[in-house]
Design an enzyme around this catalytic site. Structure first.
Site, mmCIF file in Angstrom:
data_model
loop_
_atom_site.group_PDB
_atom_site.id
_atom_site.type_symbol
_atom_site.label_atom_id
_atom_site.label_comp_id
_atom_site.label_asym_id
_atom_site.label_seq_id
_atom_site.Cartn_x
_atom_site.Cartn_y
_atom_site.Cartn_z
ATOM 1 N N LYS A 1 -1.750 -2.083 16.797
ATOM 2 C CA LYS A 1 -2.236 -0.950 16.001
ATOM 3 C C LYS A 1 -3.100 -0.016 16.848
ATOM 4 C CE LYS A 1 -0.843 -1.585 11.630
ATOM 5 N NZ LYS A 1 -0.459 -0.600 10.607
ATOM 6 N N ASP B 1 12.293 2.839 4.501
ATOM 7 C CA ASP B 1 11.892 1.428 4.490
ATOM 8 C C ASP B 1 13.132 0.588 4.772
ATOM 9 O OD1 ASP B 1 10.954 -1.260 3.558
ATOM 10 O OD2 ASP B 1 9.229 -0.097 2.854
ATOM 11 N N HIS C 1 -2.135 -12.926 2.198
ATOM 12 C CA HIS C 1 -3.389 -12.280 1.790
ATOM 13 C C HIS C 1 -4.143 -13.167 0.808
ATOM 14 C CE1 HIS C 1 -1.756 -8.028 2.924
ATOM 15 N NE2 HIS C 1 -1.859 -8.848 3.952
ATOM 16 N N GLY D 1 9.476 -4.717 1.889
ATOM 17 C CA GLY D 1 9.316 -3.839 0.737
ATOM 18 C C GLY D 1 10.252 -4.193 -0.415
ATOM 19 N N ASN E 1 4.890 -4.657 11.142
ATOM 20 C CA ASN E 1 4.625 -6.069 10.884
ATOM 21 C C ASN E 1 3.115 -6.279 10.918
ATOM 22 O OD1 ASN E 1 7.506 -6.516 12.748
ATOM 23 N ND2 ASN E 1 7.345 -7.345 10.685
ATOM 24 N N TYR F 1 -1.635 -8.315 16.577
ATOM 25 C CA TYR F 1 -1.466 -7.307 15.529
ATOM 26 C C TYR F 1 -2.443 -6.154 15.726
ATOM 27 C CZ TYR F 1 -2.229 -5.130 10.976
ATOM 28 O OH TYR F 1 -2.422 -4.228 9.964
ATOM 29 N N ILE G 1 0.840 -1.204 0.000
ATOM 30 C CA ILE G 1 0.000 0.000 0.000
ATOM 31 C C ILE G 1 0.872 1.250 0.000
ATOM 32 C CG2 ILE G 1 -1.917 1.184 1.137
ATOM 33 C CD1 ILE G 1 -2.601 -1.484 2.484
#
Length: 329
Positions: A144, A31, A188, A36, A75, A140, A12
Protein backbone atom coordinates in the site's frame (compact mmCIF):
# COMPACT_ATOMS: atom_id res chain seq x y z
CA UNK A 1 -19.11 12.25 -16.21
CA UNK A 2 -18.70 9.09 -14.17
CA UNK A 3 -16.76 8.01 -11.10
CA UNK A 4 -14.91 4.72 -11.62
CA UNK A 5 -14.84 2.60 -8.46
CA UNK A 6 -12.38 -0.30 -8.54
CA UNK A 7 -13.27 -3.03 -6.08
CA UNK A 8 -16.75 -1.52 -5.92
CA UNK A 9 -18.40 -4.86 -5.12
CA UNK A 10 -16.33 -5.24 -1.96
CA UNK A 11 -17.19 -4.18 1.57
CA UNK A 12 -16.09 -0.54 1.69
CA UNK A 13 -16.35 -0.17 -2.07
CA UNK A 14 -20.02 -1.18 -2.12
CA UNK A 15 -20.87 1.26 0.65
CA UNK A 16 -19.11 4.00 -1.30
CA UNK A 17 -21.02 3.06 -4.46
CA UNK A 18 -24.26 3.27 -2.44
CA UNK A 19 -23.33 6.75 -1.18
CA UNK A 20 -22.41 7.92 -4.69
CA UNK A 21 -25.70 6.53 -6.01
CA UNK A 22 -27.66 8.33 -3.29
CA UNK A 23 -26.27 11.66 -4.42
CA UNK A 24 -26.96 11.01 -8.09
CA UNK A 25 -23.46 10.33 -9.43
CA UNK A 26 -22.91 8.24 -12.54
CA UNK A 27 -20.93 5.20 -11.40
CA UNK A 28 -18.77 2.67 -13.23
CA UNK A 29 -17.60 -0.32 -11.19
CA UNK A 30 -14.69 -2.62 -11.95
CA UNK A 31 -14.40 -5.78 -9.86
CA UNK A 32 -13.11 -9.26 -10.60
CA UNK A 33 -15.52 -10.62 -7.95
CA UNK A 34 -12.68 -12.51 -6.28
CA UNK A 35 -13.90 -11.11 -2.96
CA UNK A 36 -16.75 -8.82 -4.05
CA UNK A 37 -20.45 -9.63 -4.41
CA UNK A 38 -22.85 -8.65 -7.17
CA UNK A 39 -25.64 -8.36 -4.62
CA UNK A 40 -23.69 -5.70 -2.73
CA UNK A 41 -23.95 -3.25 -5.65
CA UNK A 42 -26.86 -0.85 -5.19
CA UNK A 43 -26.22 1.31 -8.26
CA UNK A 44 -23.96 1.91 -11.23
CA UNK A 45 -22.68 -0.21 -14.12
CA UNK A 46 -20.52 -3.24 -13.33
CA UNK A 47 -17.65 -4.50 -15.48
CA UNK A 48 -16.27 -7.85 -14.32
CA UNK A 49 -12.55 -8.04 -14.99
CA UNK A 50 -9.04 -7.54 -13.67
CA UNK A 51 -7.04 -4.32 -13.51
CA UNK A 52 -4.01 -6.17 -14.85
CA UNK A 53 -5.84 -6.85 -18.13
CA UNK A 54 -4.79 -3.92 -20.32
CA UNK A 55 -7.40 -4.55 -23.02
CA UNK A 56 -10.18 -4.82 -20.45
CA UNK A 57 -9.21 -1.55 -18.77
CA UNK A 58 -8.88 0.21 -22.12
CA UNK A 59 -12.41 -0.93 -22.97
CA UNK A 60 -13.80 0.42 -19.69
CA UNK A 61 -12.16 3.83 -20.11
CA UNK A 62 -13.06 4.05 -23.80
CA UNK A 63 -16.72 3.20 -23.24
CA UNK A 64 -17.31 5.69 -20.41
CA UNK A 65 -16.60 9.36 -19.73
CA UNK A 66 -14.73 8.93 -16.46
CA UNK A 67 -14.07 12.00 -14.37
CA UNK A 68 -12.42 10.48 -11.27
CA UNK A 69 -11.34 7.13 -9.86
CA UNK A 70 -11.81 5.68 -6.38
CA UNK A 71 -9.40 2.77 -6.01
CA UNK A 72 -10.25 -0.02 -3.55
CA UNK A 73 -9.20 -3.11 -5.50
CA UNK A 74 -6.45 -4.96 -3.61
CA UNK A 75 -5.64 -8.07 -1.61
CA UNK A 76 -5.72 -7.15 2.07
CA UNK A 77 -5.02 -10.13 4.33
CA UNK A 78 -2.05 -9.36 6.56
CA UNK A 79 -1.27 -12.99 7.38
CA UNK A 80 -1.46 -14.12 3.77
CA UNK A 81 0.73 -11.22 2.68
CA UNK A 82 3.49 -12.51 4.94
CA UNK A 83 3.42 -16.01 3.44
CA UNK A 84 2.72 -15.05 -0.19
CA UNK A 85 4.26 -11.61 -0.78
CA UNK A 86 4.45 -12.12 -4.55
CA UNK A 87 0.67 -12.26 -4.80
CA UNK A 88 0.41 -8.90 -3.03
CA UNK A 89 3.03 -7.17 -5.15
CA UNK A 90 1.53 -8.50 -8.36
CA UNK A 91 -2.10 -7.69 -7.59
CA UNK A 92 -1.76 -4.55 -5.48
CA UNK A 93 1.29 -2.80 -6.91
CA UNK A 94 1.22 -4.01 -10.52
CA UNK A 95 -2.57 -3.66 -10.62
CA UNK A 96 -2.25 -0.04 -9.52
CA UNK A 97 0.44 0.60 -12.11
CA UNK A 98 -1.89 -0.70 -14.82
CA UNK A 99 -4.69 1.52 -13.53
CA UNK A 100 -2.52 4.65 -13.43
CA UNK A 101 -1.20 4.00 -16.94
CA UNK A 102 -4.77 3.60 -18.23
CA UNK A 103 -5.78 6.83 -16.47
CA UNK A 104 -2.88 8.68 -18.04
CA UNK A 105 -3.65 7.26 -21.48
CA UNK A 106 -7.28 8.40 -21.26
CA UNK A 107 -6.63 11.76 -19.61
CA UNK A 108 -8.21 11.00 -16.23
CA UNK A 109 -6.37 13.09 -13.65
CA UNK A 110 -8.03 12.36 -10.27
CA UNK A 111 -7.74 9.30 -8.03
CA UNK A 112 -8.81 8.66 -4.44
CA UNK A 113 -6.88 5.77 -2.95
CA UNK A 114 -8.05 3.39 -0.23
CA UNK A 115 -4.84 3.09 1.77
CA UNK A 116 -4.24 1.76 5.27
CA UNK A 117 -2.87 2.47 8.71
CA UNK A 118 -0.58 -0.50 8.08
CA UNK A 119 1.70 1.92 6.20
CA UNK A 120 2.89 3.22 9.59
CA UNK A 121 3.88 -0.10 11.09
CA UNK A 122 4.61 0.11 14.81
CA UNK A 123 3.79 3.78 15.52
CA UNK A 124 6.23 6.17 17.15
CA UNK A 125 3.38 7.91 18.96
CA UNK A 126 -0.37 7.64 19.46
CA UNK A 127 -2.50 9.04 17.98
CA UNK A 128 -0.70 8.71 14.65
CA UNK A 129 -0.34 11.80 12.45
CA UNK A 130 0.11 11.79 8.67
CA UNK A 131 3.62 13.20 9.04
CA UNK A 132 4.79 10.27 11.19
CA UNK A 133 7.31 7.70 9.99
CA UNK A 134 6.07 5.01 7.62
CA UNK A 135 7.73 1.66 8.28
CA UNK A 136 5.30 -1.20 7.58
CA UNK A 137 5.66 -4.43 9.53
CA UNK A 138 3.87 -6.57 6.95
CA UNK A 139 3.85 -7.04 3.18
CA UNK A 140 0.29 -5.76 2.83
CA UNK A 141 1.23 -2.40 4.37
CA UNK A 142 4.42 -2.29 2.31
CA UNK A 143 2.49 -2.72 -0.95
CA UNK A 144 0.00 0.00 0.00
CA UNK A 145 2.89 2.37 0.76
CA UNK A 146 4.46 1.49 -2.61
CA UNK A 147 1.13 2.30 -4.28
CA UNK A 148 1.05 5.69 -2.57
CA UNK A 149 4.60 6.46 -3.71
CA UNK A 150 3.73 5.44 -7.26
CA UNK A 151 0.86 7.92 -7.24
CA UNK A 152 3.20 10.66 -6.06
CA UNK A 153 5.46 10.16 -9.08
CA UNK A 154 2.53 9.90 -11.51
CA UNK A 155 1.38 13.24 -10.11
CA UNK A 156 4.84 14.72 -10.65
CA UNK A 157 5.21 13.34 -14.18
CA UNK A 158 1.63 13.36 -15.49
CA UNK A 159 -0.42 15.61 -13.22
CA UNK A 160 -2.61 12.79 -11.87
CA UNK A 161 -3.58 14.22 -8.50
CA UNK A 162 -4.45 11.86 -5.68
CA UNK A 163 -5.89 11.73 -2.19
CA UNK A 164 -4.70 8.78 -0.14
CA UNK A 165 -6.92 7.81 2.78
CA UNK A 166 -5.16 5.84 5.49
CA UNK A 167 -7.74 4.24 7.69
CA UNK A 168 -8.03 1.75 10.37
CA UNK A 169 -10.67 -0.89 11.12
CA UNK A 170 -13.86 -0.51 9.11
CA UNK A 171 -16.95 -2.05 10.69
CA UNK A 172 -20.73 -1.84 10.66
CA UNK A 173 -23.36 -2.10 7.95
CA UNK A 174 -25.43 0.21 5.73
CA UNK A 175 -28.41 1.86 7.41
CA UNK A 176 -30.73 0.37 4.77
CA UNK A 177 -29.79 -3.12 5.94
CA UNK A 178 -29.13 -4.12 2.33
CA UNK A 179 -25.33 -4.40 2.47
CA UNK A 180 -22.83 -5.46 5.10
CA UNK A 181 -19.53 -7.26 5.62
CA UNK A 182 -19.00 -10.67 4.04
CA UNK A 183 -15.47 -11.91 3.30
CA UNK A 184 -14.24 -15.40 2.49
CA UNK A 185 -12.21 -16.19 4.45
CA UNK A 186 -13.34 -13.74 7.12
CA UNK A 187 -10.41 -12.17 8.99
CA UNK A 188 -11.91 -8.98 10.45
CA UNK A 189 -12.56 -9.00 14.16
CA UNK A 190 -16.13 -7.67 14.34
CA UNK A 191 -17.74 -10.12 11.85
CA UNK A 192 -15.75 -13.02 13.32
CA UNK A 193 -17.02 -12.16 16.80
CA UNK A 194 -20.58 -11.95 15.46
CA UNK A 195 -20.21 -15.29 13.68
CA UNK A 196 -19.25 -16.77 17.05
CA UNK A 197 -22.35 -15.15 18.58
CA UNK A 198 -24.44 -16.79 15.83
CA UNK A 199 -22.92 -20.18 16.61
CA UNK A 200 -21.17 -20.36 13.24
CA UNK A 201 -17.80 -20.57 15.01
CA UNK A 202 -17.02 -22.51 18.15
CA UNK A 203 -14.96 -19.63 19.52
CA UNK A 204 -13.10 -16.45 18.70
CA UNK A 205 -9.29 -16.73 18.56
CA UNK A 206 -7.39 -13.86 20.19
CA UNK A 207 -3.86 -13.67 18.84
CA UNK A 208 -1.61 -12.54 21.67
CA UNK A 209 -2.39 -11.30 25.17
CA UNK A 210 1.08 -10.05 26.02
CA UNK A 211 1.16 -6.77 24.08
CA UNK A 212 2.13 -3.56 25.88
CA UNK A 213 -1.51 -2.49 26.21
CA UNK A 214 -3.82 -2.21 29.22
CA UNK A 215 -5.25 -5.72 28.90
CA UNK A 216 -2.49 -7.27 26.78
CA UNK A 217 -4.46 -7.45 23.51
CA UNK A 218 -4.08 -5.32 20.40
CA UNK A 219 -5.80 -1.94 20.31
CA UNK A 220 -7.43 -0.60 17.16
CA UNK A 221 -9.44 2.39 15.98
CA UNK A 222 -12.87 1.43 14.57
CA UNK A 223 -14.75 3.53 12.00
CA UNK A 224 -18.22 2.94 10.59
CA UNK A 225 -18.00 1.88 6.96
CA UNK A 226 -20.52 4.54 5.86
CA UNK A 227 -18.38 7.26 7.44
CA UNK A 228 -15.44 5.96 5.39
CA UNK A 229 -17.62 6.07 2.27
CA UNK A 230 -18.44 9.72 3.01
CA UNK A 231 -14.73 10.53 3.30
CA UNK A 232 -13.99 9.04 -0.13
CA UNK A 233 -16.66 11.24 -1.70
CA UNK A 234 -15.33 14.32 0.09
CA UNK A 235 -11.90 13.44 -1.32
CA UNK A 236 -13.33 13.29 -4.84
CA UNK A 237 -14.86 16.72 -4.26
CA UNK A 238 -11.47 18.05 -3.14
CA UNK A 239 -9.82 16.85 -6.35
CA UNK A 240 -12.65 18.27 -8.45
CA UNK A 241 -11.88 21.65 -6.89
CA UNK A 242 -8.40 21.24 -8.40
CA UNK A 243 -6.75 21.12 -4.99
CA UNK A 244 -3.36 19.49 -4.53
CA UNK A 245 -2.67 15.84 -3.74
CA UNK A 246 -2.88 14.94 -0.07
CA UNK A 247 -2.79 12.13 2.48
CA UNK A 248 -5.32 11.85 5.31
CA UNK A 249 -5.86 9.53 8.24
CA UNK A 250 -9.42 8.47 8.95
CA UNK A 251 -10.25 7.24 12.42
CA UNK A 252 -12.38 7.79 15.48
CA UNK A 253 -9.41 8.94 17.55
CA UNK A 254 -10.10 6.34 20.24
CA UNK A 255 -8.89 2.79 20.54
CA UNK A 256 -10.53 -0.41 21.72
CA UNK A 257 -8.71 -3.62 22.59
CA UNK A 258 -9.71 -7.00 21.20
CA UNK A 259 -11.08 -7.94 24.63
CA UNK A 260 -13.14 -4.73 24.78
CA UNK A 261 -14.63 -5.39 21.32
CA UNK A 262 -15.64 -8.90 22.42
CA UNK A 263 -17.21 -7.58 25.63
CA UNK A 264 -19.20 -4.93 23.72
CA UNK A 265 -20.35 -7.58 21.22
CA UNK A 266 -21.52 -9.79 24.09
CA UNK A 267 -23.58 -6.89 25.46
CA UNK A 268 -25.04 -6.01 22.03
CA UNK A 269 -25.91 -9.58 21.01
CA UNK A 270 -26.79 -10.82 24.52
CA UNK A 271 -25.04 -14.07 23.58
CA UNK A 272 -22.04 -15.99 24.81
CA UNK A 273 -18.86 -15.60 22.77
CA UNK A 274 -16.20 -18.18 23.74
CA UNK A 275 -12.56 -17.06 23.49
CA UNK A 276 -9.36 -19.05 22.88
CA UNK A 277 -6.01 -17.30 23.28
CA UNK A 278 -3.33 -18.12 20.74
CA UNK A 279 0.17 -16.94 19.80
CA UNK A 280 0.72 -13.55 18.21
CA UNK A 281 0.43 -13.20 14.45
CA UNK A 282 3.43 -11.94 12.51
CA UNK A 283 3.18 -8.29 11.53
CA UNK A 284 0.53 -7.09 14.03
CA UNK A 285 1.39 -3.74 15.70
CA UNK A 286 0.23 -3.37 19.33
CA UNK A 287 -1.68 -0.09 18.97
CA UNK A 288 -3.09 1.76 15.96
CA UNK A 289 -5.12 4.89 16.69
CA UNK A 290 -5.46 7.73 14.20
CA UNK A 291 -5.48 11.47 14.48
CA UNK A 292 -8.06 12.64 11.94
CA UNK A 293 -7.65 16.37 12.57
CA UNK A 294 -6.30 17.06 9.09
CA UNK A 295 -9.21 15.26 7.43
CA UNK A 296 -11.67 17.16 9.60
CA UNK A 297 -10.09 20.51 8.80
CA UNK A 298 -9.31 20.09 5.10
CA UNK A 299 -11.99 17.63 3.93
CA UNK A 300 -14.69 18.66 6.35
CA UNK A 301 -15.05 15.03 7.41
CA UNK A 302 -17.06 14.40 10.57
CA UNK A 303 -17.85 10.80 11.51
CA UNK A 304 -21.58 10.55 12.25
CA UNK A 305 -21.59 7.02 13.65
CA UNK A 306 -18.72 7.04 16.13
CA UNK A 307 -19.95 4.88 19.05
CA UNK A 308 -18.55 1.36 18.86
CA UNK A 309 -21.74 -0.09 20.40
CA UNK A 310 -23.78 1.41 17.54
CA UNK A 311 -21.27 0.25 14.92
CA UNK A 312 -21.41 -3.31 16.23
CA UNK A 313 -25.20 -3.16 16.56
CA UNK A 314 -25.59 -2.22 12.89
CA UNK A 315 -23.31 -5.10 11.90
CA UNK A 316 -25.23 -7.49 14.17
CA UNK A 317 -28.56 -6.54 12.59
CA UNK A 318 -27.16 -7.27 9.13
CA UNK A 319 -25.65 -10.60 10.19
CA UNK A 320 -28.91 -11.65 11.85
CA UNK A 321 -30.78 -10.92 8.61
CA UNK A 322 -28.04 -12.45 6.43
CA UNK A 323 -26.47 -15.28 8.45
CA UNK A 324 -24.89 -16.75 5.32
CA UNK A 325 -23.80 -13.36 3.99
CA UNK A 326 -24.67 -12.81 0.35
CA UNK A 327 -24.93 -16.54 -0.34
CA UNK A 328 -28.28 -17.58 -1.77
CA UNK A 329 -30.27 -20.22 0.08
Amino acid sequence: MAVLVTGGAGYIGSHTVAALHERGEEIVIVDNLQQGHRDAILGGKLYVGDLRDEAFLDHVFSENEIDSVIHFAANSLVGESMTNPGKYYHNNVYGTLCLLEAMNKHGVKRIVFSSTAATYGEPERVPIAESDRTMPTNTYGETKLAMEKMMKWFDTAHGIRYVSLRYFNAAGAHESGKIGEDHSPETHLVPIVLQAALGQRSHISVFGEDYSTEDGTCVRDYVHVSDLADAHILAVDRLRREEASAIYNLGSGQGFSVKQVIDIARAVTERDIPVVYEARRSGDPAVLIASSERARQELGWEPKRDKLEDIIRSAWQWHLANPQGYAKA
